[in-house]
Design a protein around this motif. Structure first.
Motif, short mmCIF file in Angstrom:
data_model
loop_
_atom_site.label_atom_id
_atom_site.label_comp_id
_atom_site.label_asym_id
_atom_site.label_seq_id
_atom_site.Cartn_x
_atom_site.Cartn_y
_atom_site.Cartn_z
N ARG A 388 -3.08 -7.48 -2.26
CA ARG A 388 -2.13 -8.48 -1.77
C ARG A 388 -1.44 -8.07 -0.46
NH1 ARG A 388 -0.90 -9.28 -7.11
NH2 ARG A 388 0.91 -7.93 -6.94
N LEU A 389 -1.61 -6.83 -0.02
CA LEU A 389 -0.91 -6.39 1.20
C LEU A 389 -1.45 -7.06 2.45
CD1 LEU A 389 -0.58 -2.51 0.77
CD2 LEU A 389 0.99 -4.31 0.10
N SER A 390 -0.55 -7.27 3.41
CA SER A 390 -1.00 -7.78 4.71
C SER A 390 -1.61 -6.62 5.49
CB SER A 390 0.18 -8.37 5.46
OG SER A 390 1.05 -7.32 5.84
N ALA A 391 -2.30 -6.96 6.60
CA ALA A 391 -2.94 -5.90 7.41
C ALA A 391 -1.88 -4.93 7.93
CB ALA A 391 -3.70 -6.54 8.55
N LEU A 392 -0.73 -5.46 8.35
CA LEU A 392 0.32 -4.58 8.88
C LEU A 392 0.88 -3.67 7.80
CD1 LEU A 392 2.51 -6.73 11.33
CD2 LEU A 392 0.83 -4.96 11.86
N GLU A 393 1.02 -4.24 6.60
CA GLU A 393 1.54 -3.43 5.50
C GLU A 393 0.58 -2.27 5.21
OE1 GLU A 393 4.16 -6.16 2.51
OE2 GLU A 393 2.05 -6.67 2.67
N LYS A 394 -0.72 -2.58 5.21
CA LYS A 394 -1.71 -1.51 4.94
C LYS A 394 -1.59 -0.42 6.00
CE LYS A 394 -5.07 -4.12 2.32
NZ LYS A 394 -6.03 -5.19 2.47
N GLN A 395 -1.40 -0.88 7.24
CA GLN A 395 -1.31 0.09 8.35
C GLN A 395 -0.12 1.03 8.14
OE1 GLN A 395 -1.61 -2.28 11.88
NE2 GLN A 395 -1.59 -0.44 13.17
N VAL A 396 1.03 0.46 7.79
CA VAL A 396 2.23 1.29 7.59
C VAL A 396 2.03 2.22 6.39
CG1 VAL A 396 4.69 1.22 7.02
CG2 VAL A 396 3.77 -0.34 8.73
N MET A 397 1.39 1.72 5.35
CA MET A 397 1.13 2.57 4.17
C MET A 397 0.26 3.76 4.58
SD MET A 397 2.55 1.34 1.41
CE MET A 397 1.70 1.74 -0.09
N GLN A 398 -0.71 3.51 5.46
CA GLN A 398 -1.59 4.60 5.90
C GLN A 398 -0.80 5.65 6.67
OE1 GLN A 398 -4.71 2.55 7.97
NE2 GLN A 398 -5.72 1.93 6.09
N TRP A 399 0.13 5.19 7.51
CA TRP A 399 0.96 6.14 8.24
C TRP A 399 1.81 6.97 7.29
CZ3 TRP A 399 0.88 8.10 12.90
CH2 TRP A 399 0.17 7.40 13.90
N LEU A 400 2.40 6.28 6.33
CA LEU A 400 3.26 7.00 5.39
C LEU A 400 2.45 7.99 4.55
CD1 LEU A 400 5.63 4.11 4.20
CD2 LEU A 400 6.30 6.14 5.48
N ALA A 401 1.21 7.62 4.24
CA ALA A 401 0.37 8.49 3.40
C ALA A 401 0.00 9.78 4.13
CB ALA A 401 -0.89 7.74 2.97
N VAL A 427 7.89 -5.46 7.57
CA VAL A 427 6.89 -4.79 6.72
C VAL A 427 7.58 -3.84 5.73
CG1 VAL A 427 5.10 -3.01 6.79
CG2 VAL A 427 4.92 -5.00 8.25
N LEU A 428 8.56 -3.08 6.21
CA LEU A 428 9.24 -2.14 5.29
C LEU A 428 9.98 -2.91 4.20
CD1 LEU A 428 10.63 0.55 7.76
CD2 LEU A 428 8.79 0.82 6.09
N ASP A 429 10.57 -4.03 4.62
CA ASP A 429 11.28 -4.87 3.66
C ASP A 429 10.30 -5.41 2.61
OD1 ASP A 429 13.53 -6.08 2.72
OD2 ASP A 429 13.16 -7.95 3.80
N SER A 430 9.14 -5.84 3.09
CA SER A 430 8.14 -6.42 2.21
C SER A 430 7.56 -5.36 1.25
CB SER A 430 7.02 -7.04 3.05
OG SER A 430 6.10 -7.68 2.22
N LEU A 431 7.28 -4.16 1.79
CA LEU A 431 6.75 -3.10 0.91
C LEU A 431 7.79 -2.71 -0.14
CD1 LEU A 431 4.92 -0.88 3.56
CD2 LEU A 431 3.85 -2.24 1.75
N GLY A 432 9.05 -2.79 0.24
CA GLY A 432 10.14 -2.54 -0.74
C GLY A 432 10.10 -3.61 -1.83
N GLY A 433 9.83 -4.85 -1.44
CA GLY A 433 9.77 -5.95 -2.41
C GLY A 433 8.58 -5.85 -3.34
#
Ligand SMILES: Nc1ncnc2c1ncn2[C@@H]1O[C@H](COP(=O)(O)OP(=O)(O)OP(=O)(O)O)[C@@H](O)[C@H]1O
Ligand SMILES: [Mg+2]
Length: 471
Positions: A388-401, A427-433
């Motif tokens: 369900r993640l957006s492309a930007l969300e995936k990108q930020v998750m990769q950075w955090l990983a 994106v950070l708000d959305s990943l928090g949600g």
């Protein structure tokens, strides 16, 4: 003399555990704390602790011996009422729902309700045939269930005592949302005329879930279904006004979009949002509980204690409760249990899975696994939320990983230059949600730092680095 069978059913409706029931039965047989302790081979302190939990669950206040006398009196009264009701002809029809295997739900009839008299009960005056009808489509086994006393008490307070109309229970997959609601329903079902549970996992269109709910509510009659969705909603709310119902809709995240920010409905499913809002805002005596892996926007917008709308974000089990899972699996290497539990953030599903792995590969020794300093992540659990993640969300998750340490917003900003500041905030708000990132407070600067919990980090590293080889 209160029958054991009656005691067991009352105990189940109050969430009393088997170990507490043992102490209760022995106390009622008139033997002393010392004798109970020696019979059960436990300390006297533990006997007193179990008794004090029993008092809490029966809402008995006061001091030592007075409390026990009050409890005895209460149980005696309840038992007499129960015996009297057994002699009367039964008027309630008890339904056990769509599946055959929902024996877990304790089905009680209204004659037991004197137990709950101080609390609001239904103001129903309608046909007695719908009393205590339980219709739960997928019941999970909660015979093994640890902890969660505070969450159960909080939900019972909102749902039963405060008569809240809309509650959301949210949190990461496997954290125990469905188990918690199943347990809670066993405890509070006798306050309701009907209890209906449905999973929305297959994303049913709104009109079909409305038809299903109306059918259940009008049982044993066939409902007159209007063609128009709005009219079905009016019909549903009228049932919710007439009788006290508990509706539980699970897996609400299945109605939400992929490849977008959190909490937006799939195209054609926006009507669900309108339904939830109306149930939250209109006057009735029922409660709708929504269970979701994602935060629900309606709830965030409407949430307000005085408006009977609440949400509970479920965290992992407390270490002492999570330990019970490892104990139940006969694991050894106790000195490493805390580390393992913290690593998996007390998530019962993850702990159950890793316990099975430790049993298979490390001959049950947690220490042998923990010293390898590795994480095993079961991909299946995280596949769905990741899709369900957006492309930007995936990108930020990769950075955090990639990061060993948690990063502040400014540090992330500096690292991910290709994303606009406003997008990064969103994106950070959305990943928090979606409960996929952890937010910790920096001890030095007091600012928030963002990171991923080990299981999620491992999953992202293993499956979502496009250029990275699969580990
Ligand atoms: N309090 C608990 N004590 C022991 N086991 C638990 C507890 N809560 C949950 N579990 C176990 O953990 C697993 C996951 O629980 P559950 O299915 O309720 O999670 P969930 O949050 O509903 O997950 P999902 O969002 O994927 O539906 C189940 O096997 C369940 O039996
Ligand atoms: Mg669930």
């Amino acid at each position: 003399m209160i029958s054991q069978e009656f005691l067991q059913s009352i105990a189940a409706s109050r969430g009393i555990r088997p170990a507490e029931l043992e102490v209760l039965s022995l106390s009622l047989s008139g033997i002393s704390t010392t004798e109970i302790a020696s019979q059960l081979d436990i300390s006297e302190d533990l006997v007193r602790k179990r008794l004090s939990r029993i008092y809490i669950k029966f809402e008995i206040e006061g001091r030592g011996p007075v409390k026990f006398a009050k409890l005895q009196q209460l149980l005696h009264n309840l038992y007499q009422t129960h015996l009297a009701s057994e002699r009367e002809p039964k008027i309630g029809v008890i339904e056990t729902g769509l599946t055959d295997n929902n024996s877990d739900l304790q089905i009680t009839t209204h004659p037991l309700n004197p137990l709950h008299n101080p609390l609001p009960t239904s103001s129903t005056t309608h046909n007695s045939q719908i009393l205590n009808r339980i219709d739960w489509s997928e019941v999970i086994d909660v015979s093994i269930f640890y902890g969660r006393a505070e969450e159960l008490a909080q939900l019972e307070q909102w749902i039963v005592r405060d008569s809240s109309r809309l509650i959301a229970v949210v949190g990461l997959g496997g954290i125990g949302k469905t188990a918690l609601l199943t347990k809670l329903t066993q405890q509070i079902q006798s306050y309701f005329d009907c209890v209906i549970g449905r999973s929305l996992h297959n994303a049913p269109p709104l009109e079909s879930i409305l038809a299903d709910l109306l059918k259940s509510l009008s049982h044993p009659h066939e409902p007159e279904l209007s063609e128009k969705v709005d009219e079905r909603i009016v019909q549903l709310i009228s049932y919710l006004r007439d009788r006290r119902c508990l509706l539980v809709l699970d897996d609400v995240q299945a109605l939400l979009r992929s490849n977008d920010v959190y909490g937006r409905y799939l195209q054609g499913y926006e009507g669900y949002g309108a339904l939830f809002r109306r149930i939250a805002e209109e006057q009735h005596q029922s409660c709708l509980v929504l269970i979701s892996q994602e935060k629900l926007r309606e709830i965030s917008l409407l949430e307000n204690p005085s408006r009977s709308i609440h949400s509970l974000k479920l965290e992992g089990l407390k270490p002492e409760d999570a330990q019970q899972i490892l104990l139940g699996k006969n694991l050894t290497g106790k000195q490493s249990w805390q580390e393992l539990i913290q690593h998996y953030r007390g998530n019962p599903l993850h702990l159950n899975l890793i316990a099975a792995t430790i049993e298979n590969i490390f001959n049950r020794d947690v220490g042998e696994f923990v010293k390898l300093k590795t994480t095993v992540s079961n991909t299946g659990i995280l596949d769905e939320p990741f899709q369900r993640l957006s492309a930007l969300e995936k990108q930020v998750m990769q950075w955090l990983a990639k990061e060993d340490k948690a990063l502040s917003f400014q540090q992330l900003r500096a690292k991910i230059e290709e994303i606009a500041t406003s997008d990064l905030i969103e994106v950070l708000d959305s990943l928090g949600g979606r409960y996929l990132i952890e937010k910790v407070k920096s001890k030095d600067t007091n600012e928030f730092l963002f990171t991923l919990q080990p299981v999620i980090k491992k999953y992202v590293t293993k499956y979502h680095f496009s250029s990275a080889p699969k580990l």
